[in-house]
Structure formats: C-alpha cells, structure tokens
Design a protein around this motif. Structure first.
Motif, PDB file in Angstrom:
ATOM      1  N   LYS A   1      -3.553   6.516   6.320  1.00 35.49           N
ATOM      2  CA  LYS A   1      -3.543   6.894   4.909  1.00 35.49           C
ATOM      3  C   LYS A   1      -2.229   7.558   4.521  1.00 35.49           C
ATOM      4  O   LYS A   1      -1.770   7.436   3.385  1.00 35.49           O
ATOM      5  CB  LYS A   1      -4.706   7.841   4.607  1.00 35.49           C
ATOM      6  CG  LYS A   1      -6.069   7.146   4.627  1.00 35.49           C
ATOM      7  CD  LYS A   1      -7.165   8.116   4.233  1.00 35.49           C
ATOM      8  CE  LYS A   1      -8.531   7.437   4.244  1.00 35.49           C
ATOM      9  NZ  LYS A   1      -9.616   8.416   4.038  1.00 35.49           N
ATOM     10  N   ARG A   2      -1.649   8.285   5.459  1.00 37.10           N
ATOM     11  CA  ARG A   2      -0.365   8.938   5.197  1.00 37.10           C
ATOM     12  C   ARG A   2       0.696   7.899   4.842  1.00 37.10           C
ATOM     13  O   ARG A   2       1.678   8.193   4.173  1.00 37.10           O
ATOM     14  CB  ARG A   2       0.058   9.730   6.447  1.00 37.10           C
ATOM     15  CG  ARG A   2       1.231  10.669   6.231  1.00 37.10           C
ATOM     16  CD  ARG A   2       1.655  11.324   7.549  1.00 37.10           C
ATOM     17  NE  ARG A   2       0.583  12.090   8.148  1.00 37.10           N
ATOM     18  CZ  ARG A   2       0.509  12.392   9.459  1.00 37.10           C
ATOM     19  NH1 ARG A   2       1.462  11.988  10.283  1.00 37.10           N
ATOM     20  NH2 ARG A   2      -0.507  13.087   9.930  1.00 37.10           N
ATOM     21  N   HIS A   3       0.487   6.669   5.329  1.00 27.52           N
ATOM     22  CA  HIS A   3       1.449   5.604   5.048  1.00 27.52           C
ATOM     23  C   HIS A   3       0.954   4.651   3.952  1.00 27.52           C
ATOM     24  O   HIS A   3       1.426   3.527   3.835  1.00 27.52           O
ATOM     25  CB  HIS A   3       1.778   4.853   6.343  1.00 27.52           C
ATOM     26  CG  HIS A   3       2.605   5.679   7.279  1.00 27.52           C
ATOM     27  ND1 HIS A   3       3.960   5.571   7.364  1.00 27.52           N
ATOM     28  CD2 HIS A   3       2.264   6.681   8.133  1.00 27.52           C
ATOM     29  CE1 HIS A   3       4.422   6.452   8.253  1.00 27.52           C
ATOM     30  NE2 HIS A   3       3.411   7.134   8.735  1.00 27.52           N
ATOM     31  N   GLY A   4      -0.021   5.116   3.193  1.00 28.98           N
ATOM     32  CA  GLY A   4      -0.425   4.363   2.015  1.00 28.98           C
ATOM     33  C   GLY A   4      -1.388   3.215   2.262  1.00 28.98           C
ATOM     34  O   GLY A   4      -1.518   2.327   1.418  1.00 28.98           O
TER      35      GLY A   4
ATOM     36  N   VAL B   1      -5.011   1.213   2.740  1.00 31.10           N
ATOM     37  CA  VAL B   1      -6.402   1.225   2.272  1.00 31.10           C
ATOM     38  C   VAL B   1      -7.224   0.461   3.306  1.00 31.10           C
ATOM     39  O   VAL B   1      -6.685  -0.300   4.095  1.00 31.10           O
ATOM     40  CB  VAL B   1      -6.558   0.541   0.900  1.00 31.10           C
ATOM     41  CG1 VAL B   1      -5.815   1.327  -0.168  1.00 31.10           C
ATOM     42  CG2 VAL B   1      -6.070  -0.899   0.932  1.00 31.10           C
TER      43      VAL B   1
ATOM     44  N   LYS C   1      -1.137  -2.930   2.500  1.00 32.58           N
ATOM     45  CA  LYS C   1      -1.180  -2.222   3.781  1.00 32.58           C
ATOM     46  C   LYS C   1      -2.652  -1.952   4.043  1.00 32.58           C
ATOM     47  O   LYS C   1      -3.272  -1.205   3.293  1.00 32.58           O
ATOM     48  CB  LYS C   1      -0.452  -0.877   3.684  1.00 32.58           C
ATOM     49  CG  LYS C   1       1.046  -0.964   3.605  1.00 32.58           C
ATOM     50  CD  LYS C   1       1.615   0.462   3.472  1.00 32.58           C
ATOM     51  CE  LYS C   1       3.126   0.449   3.391  1.00 32.58           C
ATOM     52  NZ  LYS C   1       3.667   1.804   3.102  1.00 32.58           N
TER      53      LYS C   1
ATOM     54  N   ASN D   1      -4.470   3.792  -3.465  1.00 29.30           N
ATOM     55  CA  ASN D   1      -4.284   4.415  -2.154  1.00 29.30           C
ATOM     56  C   ASN D   1      -4.107   5.912  -2.371  1.00 29.30           C
ATOM     57  O   ASN D   1      -4.285   6.409  -3.482  1.00 29.30           O
ATOM     58  CB  ASN D   1      -3.108   3.778  -1.386  1.00 29.30           C
ATOM     59  CG  ASN D   1      -1.782   3.982  -2.087  1.00 29.30           C
ATOM     60  OD1 ASN D   1      -1.566   4.968  -2.783  1.00 29.30           O
ATOM     61  ND2 ASN D   1      -0.869   3.033  -1.913  1.00 29.30           N
TER      62      ASN D   1
ATOM     63  N   VAL E   1      -1.318   7.758  -1.581  1.00 24.99           N
ATOM     64  CA  VAL E   1       0.076   8.197  -1.454  1.00 24.99           C
ATOM     65  C   VAL E   1       0.381   9.324  -2.446  1.00 24.99           C
ATOM     66  O   VAL E   1       0.000   9.266  -3.609  1.00 24.99           O
ATOM     67  CB  VAL E   1       1.043   6.999  -1.658  1.00 24.99           C
ATOM     68  CG1 VAL E   1       2.488   7.462  -1.736  1.00 24.99           C
ATOM     69  CG2 VAL E   1       0.875   6.002  -0.524  1.00 24.99           C
TER      70      VAL E   1
ATOM     71  N   LYS F   1       1.695  12.280   2.481  1.00 25.37           N
ATOM     72  CA  LYS F   1       1.521  10.831   2.351  1.00 25.37           C
ATOM     73  C   LYS F   1       2.642  10.275   1.484  1.00 25.37           C
ATOM     74  O   LYS F   1       2.748  10.620   0.307  1.00 25.37           O
ATOM     75  CB  LYS F   1       0.165  10.523   1.726  1.00 25.37           C
ATOM     76  CG  LYS F   1      -1.002  11.096   2.528  1.00 25.37           C
ATOM     77  CD  LYS F   1      -2.335  10.696   1.918  1.00 25.37           C
ATOM     78  CE  LYS F   1      -3.496  11.273   2.696  1.00 25.37           C
ATOM     79  NZ  LYS F   1      -3.961  12.577   2.134  1.00 25.37           N
ATOM     80  N   ALA F   2       3.480   9.442   2.060  1.00 19.68           N
ATOM     81  CA  ALA F   2       4.675   8.994   1.349  1.00 19.68           C
ATOM     82  C   ALA F   2       4.952   7.519   1.594  1.00 19.68           C
ATOM     83  O   ALA F   2       4.514   6.944   2.590  1.00 19.68           O
ATOM     84  CB  ALA F   2       5.876   9.819   1.801  1.00 19.68           C
TER      85      ALA F   2
END
Lengths: 490, 490
Positions: free
Chosen positions: A16-19, A21, A80, B357, B359, B391-392
């Motif tokens: 989730k930190r990287h976007g 789902v 993603k 998401n 982010v 989250k980025a």
C-alpha cells in the motif's frame, strides 16, 4: 499456531505504501485458461467435476488469473495490484494417498506501458522493504535477464531447440557443482562439450556492476542483439537501484534462469541465509521431494524456486495470450512471495513464546464464604472495557475459583487481571494486578483503584507495557496469532 | 472497487477484542463430510473431479468444516475462533450457463462446555459491537429458541413428521402475511386448520422481556418440557444481555425458525432497516431469485436468511456427528456475517468518493527549456518518504509534463504533491502543495521547505488532514480499497 497474520500485514503495508490496490480474482478458472501455462506441472492442476456448465479448474497460481483478468478488462491499461490468496496443486495421485495441497501465495504486479525499467526498479525496492520489515536476516536478490541468457546461449552455440533444457540445467548451479551440470548437459542432453565449456566460462560469474562492465567489454557477446538489449536494460536498472538503495542486496547471477516460459525480461529470486541450501548438494536434489514425503515443505513451490523466498520477473506477452484485441496486451512485471517459507524462517528465528490470543485484561472475582461469583459484575466490567476498545475476557462460570481464573489468564499470557471482591466493590473499588511481577515488586499484590478510573488506568498500564515490549524483539510484534490447518488429516 | 477490507478489519478487531483466534481450515472437505448436512441445498455443493485419491468437495460454509476440525482435534475442548473466507455454491447448472459462485463468509464461534447462556450472551454482545462499528444504521436482533418452537408446535398439536415443514412455513412470517402462511400450512402441507389457528395465536407475537413473562404464565405451554427448558434459557440470557446493554436491540420473535437442522438452542438473525424487505410481500418471494437472474445478490445466502445480515445459533450436536469418541462432542454457539450484504448496505450509505489507492504524496517535477525530468531526484525523494513509511508515488516517465503529473495525483485523490524544480533543488528546497485548496488560500501555490525537513513537514500535514477527515464521516474511514471480481465473466 501461526504468525501468518503478522506476515500478511507487513507485506500488505509495504504494497500500500507503493500505491497498490488489491484485486480478488475467483478461485476458479476455465480449464482452457490454465492449460499449457505450466509446462509439465500442468498435471498438478485440480479440476472441478463436470456437474454441468463450463469446465473449470482451481487456480494454480495468481499470475495467470491476473493476466486473464487484465485481458478481459481492456479499459485498465495500468495498475499496481497485490493479491494474497491460496492456490491449489495436486500431488501425483499414485503417491499422495489423496493428500490435498493448498497454500498461500502473495503476489505484487505492476501492469502498464512505461519508460523502461522504472516499474522493475520499484518492484525490487518493494522487495527489500518487505524483507527488511519481516526481519528474516541477511538476504540476496539474485537477478538476471532472459535476453542476456538467450543471447549468451546463442553466442556459445546452443542449438535453438536445446535452449530451454540447457537453461534449466544451468539454473541448477545454485545447488550443484559445475561438473554435475556439465555432465547433465553433455551426457543427458547431448550438448557438444565445447559448447558446454563455453557456457561454463560465463554462467559461473556473479557480481555487481563490475560484472556488467566486464560483459560490456566482451564484443563477442555484445554483438548479439538479444544480449546487448538485455545488458542495456540491466545497466539502466542498476542506475535506478542505486538511487533506491537496493544495489547492496543485489547479485547479478548469470546462472539464474527461472523455469517459467512466460518471462521476457529481468528475472529475480530472493535467497535468505536461512533458506539457502547446504553448498555442493547434488543436482538431483534440485527439485523438492514431492508427495512421497508427508512433511514436504509446501513452500518448495516450483514457481518460487527451491531455497528461495520470493521470485518473479517481467512477463510482457502473457496478458496478450488472453486478449482479443491489441488493447488487451499490457506488459507486466511482478513478484511472488512464498508465505509458507517466510513463515518457517520467522518461526525458527523466534525467541520467546507466541501468545494464544490478544486478550489484555482478564476480569476475575473472589470471595469468602457465601461467595456469589459476582458473575454480572464481571460481565459489567468486561462491557465497560469492551466499550473502551480494551480486549477483555472473563470465565464462563457462575462461581469460579480464583486459582482457576488466574490459570485461565496465564494460559494465554494475558498481561493484566482486574480482580473484583465484594467488599471492594461496595467501596467502588477494583484491583488491577499485572501478571508475572517478581516477588517483592511493590505492586506484586495489585493496586486498588476507583472503578471510574478503571479504563484510564488500564490504558496507561497497557501503553507502558507496550512501550517496554519493543525491547523483547520479535515477540513484541507478534500480536496476531492464528491456528492453521493445511490438509484434511482424514 | 470495494470497502471490503475495512469491513473485514472492523469485524476482526471486535473478534480479537473478545479473545478470538483465527483457524484456517482447507477449502476442500471429504465429500462425505458435507453430505447430508444441508438438506435439499446439497445439490449446490461443488465437487472436485476424481483425479485419483480421495473424493472431495469445496466447502459450502465455514461451520461444518469447523465442527469436523474440532472433532478431529479432541485435545481442543474450548476455543473462541473466527474465520473469514470464501465458500462455494453452484447454482443449478441448467439455469446458470456455467456461472460460478463464490462468496465470503465471516464466522465466529465459541466451542466448549460452560455454565449456561454465557457464551451465547457474549456472541450477541459481539454482534452489537460489530454492527455499531460498521455503522449500518438501525438494526434488530431477532431471537428465538429451537426448544420453545418445538414445544409450541407440540402443544398446538402439530404431528411430529410435520414439525420441520410447518416450522419453515412459520419462518416466512417476516415477509408474508399470516393469511398466506396459514394457507400454505393448511392447503400445501395439509395441517388441520384448528392446529394452524392455535399456532397463529402464538407465532405472531414478538417483543422483549414482557413477552417472556406472558409466556411464563401460560400453563398450557410451560407444562411442555421442551418449551419450559427453552424459556428458562431465554430468561437467563435476557438477564445477561441486560448487563451487556444488548437488550434494546433484541426482538424475541416466536416466528423465527431458521432453516438448518443442526441448531439445538437459541437461534438469531440480524435485520437492518436497509436490509428489511418491503412489508407484506408475498411468501413466494421468500427465497431469492437464483441463477436465472444474472445480478442475483449473492448475499441472499440461505444460511444467513434473506433480508438479514447475520445469523446463527447454538449447535450442540454437530461436532459429535464427526467425532470418534465422547471427548470430541463439544457444544458450540456461533454466528455468520453476510459480508456481501453488509458491503451493499455500506456502499449505499456512502457519501463522497472512495479513493483508488492510499497514496499520500505524489512526487513530481517541472522545469523550463532543457528540463531533464529530474527522474532520479524524484526517485530519491520517494525513497526518503518510503523509508519514513509515507505512501508515495512518482510517474514512471523520464520527462513527464507537469499537468500529467497533477492529473495522476488527482485521479487517485492523493492529498499532497511534492514538486521538484531544478533551481529550488540547488538551494536544497522542495515545494509541498496540498491538493484541492480553494482559490485564494494562502498556500494555494504550495510552500517551499528545506529538503531535510520534508518528512517532518509531510507527517505534520498528514496528521492534520487525518484529524480533519474525521468529520467527513464514512469517507474518512475508507482508506482501504480493493477491486473485486466475483465470477469469471467468460
């Protein structure tokens, strides 16, 4: 009892930190979707009985269903996604005595057309974040490129029809000696010994950017189009991985081949010290013992690779295999984590005990002659704690004995007891007792507090205990616990 | 896109608050374990193909596998367990065109021999905590007792062999008028009209403790042993539910029967205003449309009951059906939540949009003539944010245009942008821009900050935004989002 929940939440947090789902695809696929995707392992696919309707099988992995889903949803041109779910593989029936096989996979994929190597770099960054957070000890990401490998074989003179089988022999170099692999190539696979020796000069190389530079100077290799293109990708990837602080974990390994046919670009596999096999083991052990060993480790899953805890690569053509139109041909790169293997390593590294549940307060009562059990009072205190979000329990007994209640709390390692007594209740007081205090501790026998300060006092003590638990290491993190059963033991 | 993650975590949090652990039983069961447990719905069981080994089917619910597991693990004499997983039911093949059916169930059960009605009371308390936390609006827990119902039918003069079918007719009173139900009893089921009228005098009653008191005074009924025993249970349960603040949600409903044969004590069903059917609907609509309706709501799951979002009861004999010894006969009480129905209601109640998401920061760059794209700089800023757990995301493009980057952030509702410019970077500065600020806001064009204060500034702003989001209601909670696919649409 397992630590699986904790592993799942660690992995999910990073995704989730990287976007990312999550997408939940069905456990069923049309049988034809799975056919021809897994080579000779296709015999391990579970089929559903023909009870009318279409002919289906249970998913064998999470990658093919994702590719099929993407192909059927051409409006989704980039995503993603992560998916944590069970997959199904049947061991050979003659040997299994009907033993069922289901196990978790945990996949992350980036689909879409982007500038080169950017999603690839992020996948590897995600991998390091997950492994660092899981605290599995030292690990190495072995990396190679399908085009580098194919180019190399072409340059060495491997006939086209032998490339796949020679590739799979080379892949065994992580467990077998070069002599064993050479024998397999020349004797079993009838490769020209000169060609084998040329291959041997390359595939035993591994390293970092210096290996890349060395290969770049080999004009024999770089004149091959596939090789040069793979090397260019790898150079760009290394540039990005330096920025992302991933390079120290990387080993560019020319022997890494990965079995699945659908990879088209970079391929990688993560090995931990804990999961690495003893050196020099025979190539014959390359494949895990299957169903004849009832304790066979299910994480020795071919799609991940023996001895590794995660693996993946770029697969640009797989979605297109299911697509009706050009729009449905989305390139992808992904990784699959072997949750069962990660679980085994985590368990082996654990010190201390794992708690049976997460209860924070055990509400109990005591009294002398004529003791009523204070059942409703215990329930009421629990209700107050539950209302405040505190995890609490009481004994399902009208008149429980105090030692039995303490035993109930101790069994699950509950950190605090709230003890009710008739006299104390009349004064509006209850006792909070921290479990397991040493003899002589000033609060060993508990502290009487006012009923209306109960929640605040419990919260304060839990927060203090929580803060302290950090020092205990892994145990402090293992707050989610599950019981797991893997096969019907009938 | 779904809110399912959030529903799962809400439910799981409450289960853990009450000391539950999760048990994961396999998706397969021996076919014989499932046979004869689901009455005429057994035809909906999915069978695996006979590929050698033992004959298996896919689980139809989570209760029977739990009972089988308990029977096979006689050392476990008591447990609070939860399980959230998919179950499988095949619609009638002639009508389905091969449509597959899988859906989530979410079960909680307490197994063990305890003083009466204590686990039963806690299950209902758990139910109210979950429903209050899910924020589904007003709801009612309808409750009855198998023994009360059986005793009532005996007293009214229903022949033993008609009790089950009359019971199922009575169960329709939540959707049909008494006239319809009476007609079904006397015409279809050939019940003596006098007996039907006697039943009608009772089963249309519903209420709270006053109904219990009224029944206690009916010597005609209380002289029946089963009835008296059920009424005694109910009285004790009400006492406990008063302490646990559950009574206001309860409706003692003499028409509640529940289909499944294995219930032996209290039975209950939760209805929300949102899930209740329009009053006076014909009994013929009691069963949901099945596979001939492609949009049939899968939550119209018979084990939960049409129009209800959760249901369950006490089943003291089921585990014993699988046990080899007396030790394996553990009494149980449990509840099953209909996740799909809860999901539909949540979605319908939602205001505002659900984000694609989670982010928090979109890292972008801009520049004039000769702009390089600042790709590695964007990656580096992402790396710093990821290291801090933020989250980025950045755009996978070497030289992206600024409007495209803003569009990428807006598409997923990312709250903050970090904007890199070549000149600013030289001075060690970056710009933080909160997305969606109104014209004229002092920070509309962003704020320049020092690079080394980036993480702290982002955290501060996220915390502030998070705090403010509380007021937005349900939207503020919906931070976990998933894509879901239910059937292979092939």
């Amino acid at each position: 009892m397992v630590i699986r929940d904790k592993i799942f939440s660690t992995i999910t947090d990073v995704f989730k930190r990287h976007g990312a789902v999550t997408i939940d695809t069905p456990v069923f696929e049309l049988r034809e979707v799975l056919t021809g995707k897994y080579g000779e392992d296709s015999k391990l696919i579970y089929d559903l009985a023909d009870q009318g309707g279409e002919i289906c099988s249970l998913r064998y992995d999470l990658t093919v269903p994702f590719a099929r889903w993407l192909a059927m949803n051409p409006t989704i041109q980039s995503i993603k996604r992560y998916h944590i779910a069970k997959v199904y593989r049947r061991d050979q029936p003659a040997m299994t005595k009907g033993r069922m096989r289901e196990f978790y996979q945990c996949d992350f994929d980036i689909a879409g057309t982007y500038d080169p190597m950017l999603p690839d770099a992020e996948i590897l960054r995600i991998t390091t974040e997950i492994l660092d957070n899981l605290d599995l000890g030292n690990y190495t990401i072995k990396i190679n490129h399908r085009k580098i490998l194919d180019g190399l074989f072409q340059v060495c003179g491997v006939p086209i029809d032998k490339i796949r089988s020679i590739s799979s022999a080379v892949d065994k170099l992580d467990k077998a000696t070069w002599e064993d692999v050479r024998r397999e190539m020349t004797e079993e696979k009838e490769l020209d010994p000169e060609v084998a020796d040329r291959i041997g000069g390359y595939v035993q190389k591994k390293g970092g950017r210096e290996l890349l530079d060395e290969l770049l100077e080999d004009e024999n290799l770089t004149s091959n189009e596939a090789f040069a293109s793979g090397l260019k990708d790898m150079g760009l990837l290394f540039d990005y991985l330096e920025v992302l602080h991933v390079m120290p974990k990387l080993s560019f390994d020319l022997s890494l081949a990965r079995g699945l046919d659908y990879y088209t670009g970079i391929i990688y596999e993560v090995v931990t010290e804990a999961s690495a096999p003893p050196a020099g083991k025979s190539a014959k052990l390359r494949r895990a013992p299957k169903s004849d060993d009832p304790d066979a480790d299910r994480s020795s899953d071919d799609s991940i690779g023996i001895g590794s805890i995660a693996a993946g690569g770029r697969y640009d053509e797989l979605v297109g295999m299911f697509a009706n139109s050009a729009k449905g041909r989305v390139p992808c790169v992904g990784i699959s984590f072997g949750v069962d293997r990660i679980f085994s390593i985590t368990k082996a590294r654990m010190t201390g005990e794992v708690r049976g549940n997460e209860v924070e307060v055990y509400v109990m009562a005591f009294g002398g002659k004529g003791f009523t059990g204070l059942l409703k009072e215990r329930m009421e205190v629990c209700r107050i704690l539950w209302d405040a979000g505190v995890k609490a329990e009481f004994m399902y007994k009208n008149k429980p004995k105090l030692p039995h209640q303490f035993a109930g709390a101790e069994k699950n390692g509950v950190p605090f007891a709230v003890v009710l007594g008739e006299d104390e209740l009349k004064e509006g007081k209850v006792k909070i007792k921290e479990m397991g205090l040493p003899e002589g501790h000033p609060e060993k026998n508990g502290v009487d507090i006012n009923m209306d300060g109960l929640v605040a006092q419990i919260r304060k003590r839990l927060a203090k205990k929580e803060g302290g638990a950090g020092a205990v290491g892994i145990e402090g993190n293992l707050r989610s616990v599950a019981l797991e059963e893997k096969t019907p033991e009938v």
